[in-house]
Design an enzyme around this catalytic site. Structure first.
Site, PDB file in Angstrom:
ATOM      1  N   HIS A 192       3.939 -11.678  -9.843  1.00  6.60           N
ATOM      2  CA  HIS A 192       4.348 -10.290 -10.081  1.00  6.60           C
ATOM      3  C   HIS A 192       4.393  -9.548  -8.743  1.00  6.60           C
ATOM      4  O   HIS A 192       3.482  -9.676  -7.911  1.00  6.60           O
ATOM      5  CB  HIS A 192       3.347  -9.621 -11.036  1.00  6.60           C
ATOM      6  CG  HIS A 192       3.514  -8.147 -11.110  1.00  6.60           C
ATOM      7  ND1 HIS A 192       4.698  -7.557 -11.487  1.00  6.60           N
ATOM      8  CD2 HIS A 192       2.650  -7.129 -10.835  1.00  6.60           C
ATOM      9  CE1 HIS A 192       4.555  -6.247 -11.444  1.00  6.60           C
ATOM     10  NE2 HIS A 192       3.326  -5.961 -11.053  1.00  6.60           N
ATOM     11  N   ASN A 206       7.997  -2.229  -7.259  1.00  7.13           N
ATOM     12  CA  ASN A 206       7.373  -2.774  -8.467  1.00  7.13           C
ATOM     13  C   ASN A 206       8.186  -2.304  -9.684  1.00  7.13           C
ATOM     14  O   ASN A 206       8.155  -1.127 -10.038  1.00  7.13           O
ATOM     15  CB  ASN A 206       5.921  -2.284  -8.559  1.00  7.13           C
ATOM     16  CG  ASN A 206       5.187  -2.845  -9.766  1.00  7.13           C
ATOM     17  OD1 ASN A 206       5.781  -3.459 -10.638  1.00  7.13           O
ATOM     18  ND2 ASN A 206       3.880  -2.615  -9.814  1.00  7.13           N
ATOM     19  N   CYS A 222       2.564  -4.947 -16.385  1.00  5.23           N
ATOM     20  CA  CYS A 222       3.146  -5.884 -15.419  1.00  5.23           C
ATOM     21  C   CYS A 222       3.023  -7.340 -15.861  1.00  5.23           C
ATOM     22  O   CYS A 222       3.686  -8.210 -15.310  1.00  5.23           O
ATOM     23  CB  CYS A 222       2.523  -5.663 -14.050  1.00  5.23           C
ATOM     24  SG  CYS A 222       2.869  -4.011 -13.437  1.00  5.23           S
TER      25      CYS A 222
HETATM   26  C1  LIG Z   1      -1.589   2.261  -3.655  1.00  4.46           C
HETATM   27  C2  LIG Z   1      -1.960   1.372  -2.484  1.00  4.46           C
HETATM   28  C3  LIG Z   1      -0.696   0.888  -1.802  1.00  4.46           C
HETATM   29  C4  LIG Z   1      -2.786   2.165  -1.486  1.00  4.46           C
HETATM   30  O1  LIG Z   1      -3.070   1.327  -0.408  1.00  4.46           O
HETATM   31  P1  LIG Z   1      -4.518   1.318   0.196  1.00  4.46           P
HETATM   32  O2  LIG Z   1      -4.521   0.315   1.295  1.00  4.46           O
HETATM   33  O3  LIG Z   1      -5.453   1.160  -0.950  1.00  4.46           O
HETATM   34  O4  LIG Z   1      -4.610   2.729   0.806  1.00  4.46           O
HETATM   35  P2  LIG Z   1      -5.926   3.331   1.397  1.00  4.46           P
HETATM   36  O5  LIG Z   1      -6.896   3.496   0.291  1.00  4.46           O
HETATM   37  O6  LIG Z   1      -6.391   2.557   2.586  1.00  4.46           O
HETATM   38  O7  LIG Z   1      -5.425   4.704   1.893  1.00  4.46           O
HETATM   39  C5  LIG Z   1      -5.251   5.665   1.004  1.00  4.46           C
HETATM   40  C6  LIG Z   1      -4.876   6.849   1.860  1.00  4.46           C
HETATM   41  O8  LIG Z   1      -3.459   6.819   1.975  1.00  4.46           O
HETATM   42  C7  LIG Z   1      -2.963   8.021   1.437  1.00  4.46           C
HETATM   43  N1  LIG Z   1      -1.685   7.742   0.790  1.00  4.46           N
HETATM   44  C8  LIG Z   1      -1.502   7.359  -0.487  1.00  4.46           C
HETATM   45  N2  LIG Z   1      -0.190   7.224  -0.723  1.00  4.46           N
HETATM   46  C9  LIG Z   1       0.430   7.489   0.431  1.00  4.46           C
HETATM   47  C10 LIG Z   1       1.782   7.515   0.801  1.00  4.46           C
HETATM   48  N3  LIG Z   1       2.775   7.217  -0.053  1.00  4.46           N
HETATM   49  N4  LIG Z   1       2.088   7.844   2.072  1.00  4.46           N
HETATM   50  C11 LIG Z   1       1.126   8.148   2.959  1.00  4.46           C
HETATM   51  N5  LIG Z   1      -0.185   8.159   2.648  1.00  4.46           N
HETATM   52  C12 LIG Z   1      -0.521   7.837   1.397  1.00  4.46           C
HETATM   53  C13 LIG Z   1      -4.005   8.513   0.487  1.00  4.46           C
HETATM   54  O9  LIG Z   1      -3.876   9.904   0.290  1.00  4.46           O
HETATM   55  C14 LIG Z   1      -5.255   8.144   1.197  1.00  4.46           C
HETATM   56  O10 LIG Z   1      -5.495   9.093   2.197  1.00  4.46           O
HETATM   57  P3  LIG Z   1      -6.997   9.646   2.436  1.00  4.46           P
HETATM   58  O11 LIG Z   1      -7.772   8.440   2.829  1.00  4.46           O
HETATM   59  O12 LIG Z   1      -6.790  10.644   3.505  1.00  4.46           O
HETATM   60  O13 LIG Z   1      -7.396  10.205   1.127  1.00  4.46           O
HETATM   61  C15 LIG Z   1      -2.799   0.191  -2.956  1.00  4.46           C
HETATM   62  O14 LIG Z   1      -4.024   0.636  -3.406  1.00  4.46           O
HETATM   63  C16 LIG Z   1      -2.132  -0.603  -4.026  1.00  4.46           C
HETATM   64  O15 LIG Z   1      -1.098  -1.212  -3.814  1.00  4.46           O
HETATM   65  N6  LIG Z   1      -2.760  -0.679  -5.189  1.00  4.46           N
HETATM   66  C17 LIG Z   1      -2.255  -1.476  -6.280  1.00  4.46           C
HETATM   67  C18 LIG Z   1      -1.103  -0.791  -6.860  1.00  4.46           C
HETATM   68  C19 LIG Z   1      -0.462  -1.679  -7.841  1.00  4.46           C
HETATM   69  O16 LIG Z   1      -0.105  -2.765  -7.517  1.00  4.46           O
HETATM   70  N7  LIG Z   1      -0.296  -1.225  -9.071  1.00  4.46           N
HETATM   71  C20 LIG Z   1       0.292  -1.974 -10.094  1.00  4.46           C
HETATM   72  C21 LIG Z   1      -0.625  -3.050 -10.514  1.00  4.46           C
HETATM   73  S1  LIG Z   1       0.110  -4.130 -11.584  1.00  4.46           S
END
Ligand SMILES: CC(C)(COP(=O)(O)OP(=O)(O)OC[C@H]1O[C@@H](n2cnc3c(N)ncnc32)[C@H](O)[C@@H]1OP(=O)(O)O)[C@@H](O)C(=O)NCCC(=O)NCCS
Length: 334
Positions: free
Chosen positions: A255, A285, A115
């Protein structure tokens, strides 16, 4: 062989026509529009037709940039492509783009910085202009993320989309252009976001395919916390060393990985909404393409003026970190 500051002299974009909404994603994995919107800010993303190579997106974005500026492909000195989804491991996608564009005198190479790829590529390209070695450098950020998405993993497949952006760098004739850059790598974060197989460590095999190791693997939480802190830190660092404050910034182009990451950077820098570009709702993204696509959105919204102070920042897999300061050079046709 002394040149002058490099400026962005033109910009082109390409996103595929196919719009995939959160409602469409609900049919693929167990998710909901509400979860995706509130956790990421994404409403829809664009997907290529399966089998479309990244080079095709590069060429479309590049042609737009070149045509707008009235520059022929044969005038380009250098092509740099930032991507994590090259057409193939080698030859470099830049070589394929050179051939498709018929950029007969250009040399080129790819940059793998996920990214942060576009900012890394922009920094590299700017050096060739600043030394006076080259006068026309094409810098492209493009990714076909759908080619490495695991549509059985709801935590990653909803986040990404396909797209490309290209800029033409030329010597600046006034005080506009790229002022400064700052990059970092924290390789200890590599394990949190990767495509584990297909390289020399784990060459493609029946097992790597069965284990779905040719797709993105991400520990979302870790990849969330680092950019929340790092984007603001890297931005403050580059402002400080140029004797500038965030109040003097006219536009933050971050980004687009997650709206909450962008909002956190915005808050830490104390910037009002009208000074921050946000288009993740439309594209998701797109990895190396988010920054040029965001610059395009800023141009659409007419928020970039000649001399505007632009702060660009990114965090990507690696972890790779980029920040850049530029004085915008207005396009005569905008
Ligand atoms: C992926 C992301 C959106 C998850 O958000 P989050 O607030 O961390 O989510 P949480 O950890 O609070 O919740 C995760 C829960 O949601 C669930 N979940 C994950 N994806 C899901 C989806 N698409 N739909 C519904 N539930 C989902 C998981 O299974 C987990 O459930 P559990 O607690 O029962 O195991 C977040 O971590 C993120 O954006 N990370 C960075 C990703 C990124 O930017 N990557 C590129 C970097 S350059």
């Amino acid at each position: 062989m002394k040149g002058s500051r490099a400026r962005i002299a033109s910009l082109g974009r390409y996103v595929p026509d196919r719009v995939v909404t959160n409602a469409d994603m609900e049919k693929v994995v167990n998710t909901s529009d509400e979860w995706i919107r509130t956790r990421t800010g994404i409403r829809e993303r664009r997907y290529v037709e399966p089998g479309t190579p990244t080079s095709d997106l590069c060429v479309k974005a590049s042609r737009e940039a070149l045509e707008r500026r009235g520059v022929a492909p044969s005038e380009i000195d250098l092509i740099i492509v930032a991507t994590v989804t090259p057409d193939m491991p080698f030859p470099a996608t830049a070589c394929i783009v050179q051939d498709k564009l018929k950029a007969t005198k250009a040399w080129g190479f790819d940059i793998s910085a996920a990214c942060s790829g576009f900012l890394y590529a922009l920094t590299m390209g700017a050096q060739f202009v600043e030394t006076g070695a080259h006068r026309k450098v094409l810098v492209i950020g493009a990714d076909v993320m759908t080619s490495i998405l695991n549509f059985e993993d709801r935590a990653t497949c909803v986040l990404f989309g396909d797209g490309a952006g290209a800029v033409l760098l030329e010597p600046s004739e006034d005080d506009t252009g790229i002022l400064d850059f700052s990059h970092e790598v924290d390789g200890s974060g590599g394990c949190y976001l990767s495509m584990p197989a297909g390289g020399s460590l784990r060459p493609a095999s029946r097992e790597t395919v069965d284990q779905r190791l040719h797709f993105i693997h991400q520990a979302g939480g870790h990849v969330f916390k680092y950019p929340v802190r790092k984007m603001a830190e890297a931005s403050k660092h580059i402002l400080d060393r140029n004797g500038l404050t965030s109040e003097q910034v006219d536009l933050l182009v971050a980004h687009q990985a997650n709206i909450r990451i962008i909002n956190a950077a915005q808050e830490r820098l104390g910037l009002p909404d009208h000074k921050v570009v946000k288009n993740i709702d439309r594209y998701g993204n797109t990895t190396a393409a988010t920054i040029p696509l965001a610059l395009g959105t800023a141009l659409d919204d007419k928020v970039l003026k000649h001399g505007s102070l632009v702060l660009l920042t990114s965090v990507g897999a690696g972890f790779t970190v980029g920040s850049m300061l530029a004085r915008w050079s207005a396009f005569p046709w905008d």
